[in-house]
Design a protein around this motif. Structure first.
Motif, PDB file in Angstrom:
ATOM      1  N   ARG A  50       0.753  -1.174   0.015  1.00 42.33           N
ATOM      2  CA  ARG A  50      -0.042   0.220  -0.036  1.00 42.33           C
ATOM      3  C   ARG A  50       0.804   1.406  -0.046  1.00 42.33           C
ATOM      4  O   ARG A  50       0.324   2.422  -0.216  1.00 42.33           O
ATOM      5  N   PRO A  52       3.547   3.873  -1.518  1.00 39.88           N
ATOM      6  CA  PRO A  52       4.191   4.101  -2.928  1.00 39.88           C
ATOM      7  C   PRO A  52       5.539   4.237  -2.894  1.00 39.88           C
ATOM      8  O   PRO A  52       6.278   4.475  -1.806  1.00 39.88           O
ATOM      9  N   ASP A  54       7.397   6.531  -4.339  1.00 45.32           N
ATOM     10  CA  ASP A  54       7.734   8.010  -4.178  1.00 45.32           C
ATOM     11  C   ASP A  54       6.525   8.864  -3.964  1.00 45.32           C
ATOM     12  O   ASP A  54       5.536   8.539  -4.162  1.00 45.32           O
ATOM     13  N   VAL A  55       6.772   9.939  -3.292  1.00 44.46           N
ATOM     14  CA  VAL A  55       5.792  10.911  -2.995  1.00 44.46           C
ATOM     15  C   VAL A  55       6.322  12.327  -3.424  1.00 44.46           C
ATOM     16  O   VAL A  55       7.453  12.921  -3.081  1.00 44.46           O
TER      17      VAL A  55
END
Length: 71
Positions: A50, A52, A54-55
């Motif tokens: 769940r 990611p 990268d953000v």
């Protein structure tokens, strides 16, 4: 190179997103080489699906730490 301010903003985004997720123990910052990354500590490996990669261009790394208990 990711600076501390960008990493902190990404950390805040993820911390809000996973605040109620029982699979996430903590969200913080870490240094890797010359970059800052967001570190997500997980209580179980399955929770990593769940999270990611990268953000906002800031790399996210996960570590399974297991269940966290109060002392």
């Amino acid at each position: 190179m990711t600076d501390r301010a960008a990493a902190r903003a990404a950390k805040n985004t993820l911390a809000s997103r996973f605040a109620a997720d029982p699979g996430v123990a903590a969200v913080g910052l870490a240094r890797q080489a010359t970059d800052y990354v967001v570190r997500v500590d997980l209580t179980e490996a399955d929770a990593g699906a769940r999270v990611p990669a990268d953000v906002d261009g800031v790399r996210v790394v996960t570590h399974v730490v297991g269940t966290v208990h109060a002392l």
